[in-house]
Scaffold this active site. Structure first.
Site, PDB file in Angstrom:
ATOM      1  N   GLU A 278      50.117  35.533  34.166  1.00 20.79           N
ATOM      2  CA  GLU A 278      50.427  34.141  34.484  1.00 20.79           C
ATOM      3  C   GLU A 278      51.388  33.525  33.463  1.00 20.79           C
ATOM      4  O   GLU A 278      51.058  32.560  32.756  1.00 20.79           O
ATOM      5  CB  GLU A 278      49.128  33.356  34.617  1.00 20.79           C
ATOM      6  CG  GLU A 278      48.307  33.865  35.807  1.00 20.79           C
ATOM      7  CD  GLU A 278      46.945  33.222  35.931  1.00 20.79           C
ATOM      8  OE1 GLU A 278      46.602  32.368  35.090  1.00 20.79           O
ATOM      9  OE2 GLU A 278      46.206  33.570  36.870  1.00 20.79           O
TER      10      GLU A 278
ATOM     11  N   ASN B 153      49.904  34.180  22.501  1.00 22.27           N
ATOM     12  CA  ASN B 153      49.308  34.196  23.832  1.00 22.27           C
ATOM     13  C   ASN B 153      48.774  35.532  24.293  1.00 22.27           C
ATOM     14  O   ASN B 153      47.825  35.586  25.063  1.00 22.27           O
ATOM     15  CB  ASN B 153      50.337  33.707  24.864  1.00 22.27           C
ATOM     16  CG  ASN B 153      50.795  32.288  24.584  1.00 22.27           C
ATOM     17  OD1 ASN B 153      49.992  31.448  24.236  1.00 22.27           O
ATOM     18  ND2 ASN B 153      52.079  32.044  24.733  1.00 22.27           N
TER      19      ASN B 153
ATOM     20  N   HIS C 179      34.500  31.364  48.619  1.00 18.60           N
ATOM     21  CA  HIS C 179      35.017  31.534  47.259  1.00 18.60           C
ATOM     22  C   HIS C 179      33.960  32.197  46.395  1.00 18.60           C
ATOM     23  O   HIS C 179      32.822  31.738  46.329  1.00 18.60           O
ATOM     24  CB  HIS C 179      35.411  30.183  46.656  1.00 18.60           C
ATOM     25  CG  HIS C 179      36.000  30.322  45.276  1.00 18.60           C
ATOM     26  ND1 HIS C 179      35.481  29.691  44.169  1.00 18.60           N
ATOM     27  CD2 HIS C 179      37.063  31.034  44.828  1.00 18.60           C
ATOM     28  CE1 HIS C 179      36.202  29.998  43.104  1.00 18.60           C
ATOM     29  NE2 HIS C 179      37.159  30.813  43.480  1.00 18.60           N
ATOM     30  N   HIS C 180      34.332  33.303  45.750  1.00 18.85           N
ATOM     31  CA  HIS C 180      33.464  34.011  44.814  1.00 18.85           C
ATOM     32  C   HIS C 180      34.134  34.017  43.443  1.00 18.85           C
ATOM     33  O   HIS C 180      35.062  34.799  43.220  1.00 18.85           O
ATOM     34  CB  HIS C 180      33.239  35.464  45.250  1.00 18.85           C
ATOM     35  CG  HIS C 180      32.359  35.618  46.442  1.00 18.85           C
ATOM     36  ND1 HIS C 180      32.277  36.797  47.154  1.00 18.85           N
ATOM     37  CD2 HIS C 180      31.511  34.758  47.056  1.00 18.85           C
ATOM     38  CE1 HIS C 180      31.428  36.641  48.157  1.00 18.85           C
ATOM     39  NE2 HIS C 180      30.943  35.406  48.115  1.00 18.85           N
ATOM     40  N   GLU C 181      33.706  33.162  42.542  1.00 17.77           N
ATOM     41  CA  GLU C 181      34.158  33.265  41.156  1.00 17.77           C
ATOM     42  C   GLU C 181      33.172  34.158  40.419  1.00 17.77           C
ATOM     43  O   GLU C 181      31.988  33.834  40.297  1.00 17.77           O
ATOM     44  CB  GLU C 181      34.233  31.894  40.495  1.00 17.77           C
ATOM     45  CG  GLU C 181      34.638  31.938  39.029  1.00 17.77           C
ATOM     46  CD  GLU C 181      35.898  32.760  38.783  1.00 17.77           C
ATOM     47  OE1 GLU C 181      35.802  33.811  38.107  1.00 17.77           O
ATOM     48  OE2 GLU C 181      36.966  32.377  39.289  1.00 17.77           O
TER      49      GLU C 181
ATOM     50  N   HIS D 221      42.102  36.852  43.031  1.00 22.93           N
ATOM     51  CA  HIS D 221      42.806  36.149  41.955  1.00 22.93           C
ATOM     52  C   HIS D 221      42.378  36.704  40.597  1.00 22.93           C
ATOM     53  O   HIS D 221      41.240  37.133  40.428  1.00 22.93           O
ATOM     54  CB  HIS D 221      42.528  34.648  42.018  1.00 22.93           C
ATOM     55  CG  HIS D 221      43.324  33.943  43.056  1.00 22.93           C
ATOM     56  ND1 HIS D 221      44.063  32.805  42.798  1.00 22.93           N
ATOM     57  CD2 HIS D 221      43.536  34.225  44.362  1.00 22.93           C
ATOM     58  CE1 HIS D 221      44.671  32.407  43.903  1.00 22.93           C
ATOM     59  NE2 HIS D 221      44.359  33.261  44.869  1.00 22.93           N
ATOM     60  N   GLU D 222      43.316  36.693  39.660  1.00 21.24           N
ATOM     61  CA  GLU D 222      43.126  37.246  38.312  1.00 21.24           C
ATOM     62  C   GLU D 222      42.889  38.757  38.329  1.00 21.24           C
ATOM     63  O   GLU D 222      42.480  39.331  37.323  1.00 21.24           O
ATOM     64  CB  GLU D 222      41.981  36.553  37.546  1.00 21.24           C
ATOM     65  CG  GLU D 222      42.219  35.112  37.214  1.00 21.24           C
ATOM     66  CD  GLU D 222      41.811  34.183  38.347  1.00 21.24           C
ATOM     67  OE1 GLU D 222      42.496  33.172  38.549  1.00 21.24           O
ATOM     68  OE2 GLU D 222      40.792  34.475  39.021  1.00 21.24           O
TER      69      GLU D 222
ATOM     70  N   GLU E 147      46.707  36.898  43.697  1.00 22.82           N
ATOM     71  CA  GLU E 147      47.407  35.963  42.814  1.00 22.82           C
ATOM     72  C   GLU E 147      48.269  36.799  41.873  1.00 22.82           C
ATOM     73  O   GLU E 147      49.403  37.074  42.159  1.00 22.82           O
ATOM     74  CB  GLU E 147      46.402  35.110  42.049  1.00 22.82           C
ATOM     75  CG  GLU E 147      47.063  34.054  41.170  1.00 22.82           C
ATOM     76  CD  GLU E 147      46.070  33.403  40.249  1.00 22.82           C
ATOM     77  OE1 GLU E 147      46.207  32.203  40.005  1.00 22.82           O
ATOM     78  OE2 GLU E 147      45.156  34.092  39.762  1.00 22.82           O
TER      79      GLU E 147
ATOM     80  N   GLU F  43      49.137  26.428  40.572  1.00 16.31           N
ATOM     81  CA  GLU F  43      48.214  25.660  39.730  1.00 16.31           C
ATOM     82  C   GLU F  43      48.809  25.319  38.372  1.00 16.31           C
ATOM     83  O   GLU F  43      48.480  24.299  37.766  1.00 16.31           O
ATOM     84  CB  GLU F  43      46.884  26.408  39.552  1.00 16.31           C
ATOM     85  CG  GLU F  43      46.950  27.665  38.727  1.00 16.31           C
ATOM     86  CD  GLU F  43      47.208  28.910  39.554  1.00 16.31           C
ATOM     87  OE1 GLU F  43      46.855  30.003  39.106  1.00 16.31           O
ATOM     88  OE2 GLU F  43      47.764  28.780  40.660  1.00 16.31           O
TER      89      GLU F  43
END
Length: 704
Positions: free
Chosen positions: A172, A194, A414-416, A484-485, A503, A509
């Site tokens: 990202e 970073n 959504h599954h985080e 995502h991620e 993603e 975002e």
């Protein structure tokens, strides 16, 4: 004399094999040459239109805990050549059929002193080269650990590159444009501040890496079919301008655990003197296996909205309560918890989004923050993990499902995982069955945070295998996945087309987290999208984030016309209208394009392209004679010139052009746009202004 003659012939043949093997692409644009150096080190080089684009580069693998690595002392024991030519139909895509045409060379190597064998397989297409290592079943090479892969990509000069730092845990980043010789200095600050793993070289970059030579040759380095292997980064020797593969390590520092028979992913080199051909290439998909899902009728492209942007901007929250902790795994008690008052995934708000989706022709609504645990996660509890089936008190799973169903709308789950992948795997069957029981056909999964239980990197072999397991398990339940991620895609969606989105890059975002470069979307199709579609979440109409949340001073670096164009230039079978219903209701005429634009295509024409500057794409909606055009522009205003020769001869069309106004600018006047209608045919031409950070979008509807 006869025996001596035949002995000489055999010696000549073996000598020729040892010295060099040539492979040409089907139409002859490319020539690849394989050879062994004097010490038995395998090498290759690549020419494009008789011009060297990859100089002689070494191949091989360094092994751990082994006296001898697979780097040298090889002899060629066999070579096999073949040709392959097929046309296959993707389940969804930019086109409705793809030609897979290549010439292949498989070189079998035997290592002196170990009697170990490897095969290096090369496939040469008209758009580039793919190669991989294969490890046949054999006595002296069964179980082994890779310390490092040593594949080289020796460049012919100090090329211009579009790159992001070699981070093991995130892609990202905004892209940096620089000469190869400048990467070390420019990345040092990002590397120090970073990059999450400090054992990566400050000259390391991620793939897909886009390059341009001084004489106008475009080169793209990436990988295909990343399965049961670590993700590849590239480490640059900036004195010799040579990239060497650098695999993502696990928590112990190991790069890969292998058991023969097995093979590596493909290493890919795309080359063209026309940037449009890089964008149009399907080589990455062609290096993946055909679909393993026999019945794909349940896999469908989706246009959706969601309770998401209001949480990203800080207008509302994921958590039902700010109390911490109120929940422990398996024990729920919200009777004394005070609601936050800002929870986005509440019944009334979700119904509002469902109503808006139904009224405007969308397929689905994504709801994040519906399940218990967010109050613990944002409270930074290390002990809590989600269970993926327990809703907050203000989210009625069954009631909302019935309400959405009555409106013809699906809800997207959504599954985080919060990086706790073993917990996710333990709950996966139960979670997927819960989805099917309640009418969910698609899931957006997330992997924010450190990978538990032992701090793996997001892109090493172990976690790559988890992502693959999640896709395959979802297919068992006929569920589509938007991860995502997760690791950047490498064409796996050909084999598992239920992977309808990822993603794996800096998405929209970040426009609410301080902004992205206005030319970011002119780079992503040349880099991140080479391996598969991105859930970029376009369609933002309110650029001043403080109007959503007074405490958030971020600005979306784009014009409205640019946001519309993204639905065409950023290909995905999963497209979100990411802004809120209130903001769309303010600009109903511009919103019409989002309602009209297709998400599945039969043809795609790349009209103009230059990485970092501009992209113009025309796509034909599948099953229709209608076309949509998108143009995104970088920081410099320009006039885009296109013709409509892609339209069918003898037909007339009504073109609705959504464009930047003359005074539009991504920073100072982003909501200035014009809309006009004109009649066009395949002989029509158009000159259209694109503002800084702007662009245009055109719907072209056949006149009946």
């Amino acid at each position: 004399m006869k025996n001596l003659f035949f002995a000489s012939l055999i010696l000549f043949a073996v000598s020729t094999i040892a010295e060099a093997q040539q492979l040409k692409s089907p139409e002859g644009k490319f020539v690849m040459e394989f050879s062994l150096q004097n010490d038995g080190t395998p090498t290759y080089n690549l020419k494009y239109k008789n011009k060297e684009v990859v100089k002689t580069s070494k191949l091989g693998l360094e092994l751990k805990d082994d006296k001898k690595s697979l780097l040298n002392d090889f002899t060629v024991t066999d070579t096999k050549t073949s040709t392959f030519d097929e046309t296959w139909k993707p389940v969804w895509g930019e086109v409705d059929q793809i030609r897979n045409h290549y010439n292949e060379l498989a070189v079998t190597l035997n290592q002196k002193g170990t009697d170990r064998q490897i095969i290096i397989r090369f496939r040469l297409f008209e758009d580039g080269l793919g190669f991989r290592y294969e490890f046949p079943a054999q006595k002296n090479l069964t179980y082994f650990i890779i310390k490092e892969e040593r594949s080289q990509f020796a460049m012919t000069g100090d090329h211009t590159a579009f790159w992001i730092p070699g981070d093991y845990d995130t892609q990202e980043y905004d892209y940096t444009k620089s000469k190869l010789s400048e990467i070390r200095g420019l990345s040092q600050k990002a590397y120090t501040a970073n990059v999450s793993q400090k054992n990566f070289s400050p000259t390391g970059v991620q793939t897909s890496l886009m390059l341009k030579t001084n004489d106008g040759i475009y080169i793209n380095l990436h990988e295909a079919a990343l399965i049961n292997y670590s993700c590849m980064h590239l480490n640059l020797d900036d004195k010799n301008m040579t990239f060497t593969s650098w695999l993502t390590p696990d928590a112990k520092g190991d790069k890969g655990y292998m058991q023969a028979p097995s093979h590596s992913p493909w290493r890919t080199i795309m080359v063209s003197d026309d940037a449009r051909e890089i964008l149009a290439s399907k080589m990455t998909y062609n290096l993946n296996d055909p679909s393993k899902i026999e019945n794909t009728s349940w896999i469908k492209p989706v246009k959706y909205i969601g309770v998401w942007w209001e949480m990203i901007t800080g207008k509302s929250s994921w958590s039902y309560t700010n109390d911490f902790p109120t929940v422990q795994l398996g024990v729920s008690d919200f009777s004394k918890a005070k609601p936050s008052g800002t929870h986005g995934a509440n019944n009334a708000n979700v119904k509002k989004y469902i109503d808006f989706a139904a009224a405007n022709g969308f397929d689905a609504v994504l709801v994040e923050g519906w399940n218990e645990g967010w109050e613990n996660w944002f409270g930074h509890s290390k002990d809590y993990v989600f269970d993926f089936v327990t809703p907050y008190p203000d989210f009625d799973v069954k009631g909302l499902h019935e309400y959405a169903k009555s409106k013809g709308i699906k809800i997207i789950m959504h599954h985080e995982t919060s990086g706790s992948v073993r917990n996710y795997e333990r709950h996966m069957d139960k979670a997927y069955q819960f989805m099917k029981d309640n009418g969910y056909d698609a899931v957006k999964s997330g992997y924010v945070g450190d990978i538990l239980p032992r701090g793996e990197n997001h892109y090493n072999q172990w976690i790559v295998n988890h992502y693959q397991y999640a896709i395959e398990k979802a297919a068992d339940y006929k569920i589509m996945v938007n991860a995502h991620e997760a690791v950047r895609p490498t064409g796996i969606a050909r084999t598992y087309p239920n992977l309808i989105g990822n993603e794996a890059a800096r998405g929209t975002e970040y426009q609410a987290f301080g902004g992205s470069k206005p030319n970011h979307v002119t780079v992503l199709p040349f880099t991140r999208l080479i391996g598969g579609p991105m859930d970029y979440t376009p369609g933002i109409f309110e650029m001043d984030i403080s109007k959503m949340n007074p405490d958030n001073k971020s600005h979306v670096n784009s014009t409205i016309a640019n946001q519309l164009a993204l639905y065409v230039t950023m290909y995905s079978p999963l497209q979100m209208a990411a802004d809120t219903p209130e903001n769309y209701n303010r600009f109903p005429d511009a919103f019409q394009f989002i309602k009209d634009v297709a998400v599945d295509w039969s043809e795609s024409k790349y009209i103009e392209a230059e990485p970092g500057d501009f992209i113009t794409v025309a796509r034909k909606a599948k099953g229709t004679n209608n076309w949509f055009v998108g143009n995104v522009n970088g920081e410099t205003p320009r006039t885009s010139n296109i013709d409509f020769s892609f339209l069918e001869k003898g037909k007339k069309y009504t073109a609705t052009i959504y464009a930047d106004a003359k005074d539009a600018h991504y920073k100072t006047n982003p909501q200035a746009y014009t809309i006009k209608k004109i009649e066009v045919t395949n002989k029509s031409k158009l000159s259209q202004l694109s503002a800084p950070g702007g662009g245009y979008a055109i719907s072209i509807i056949e006149t009946k």
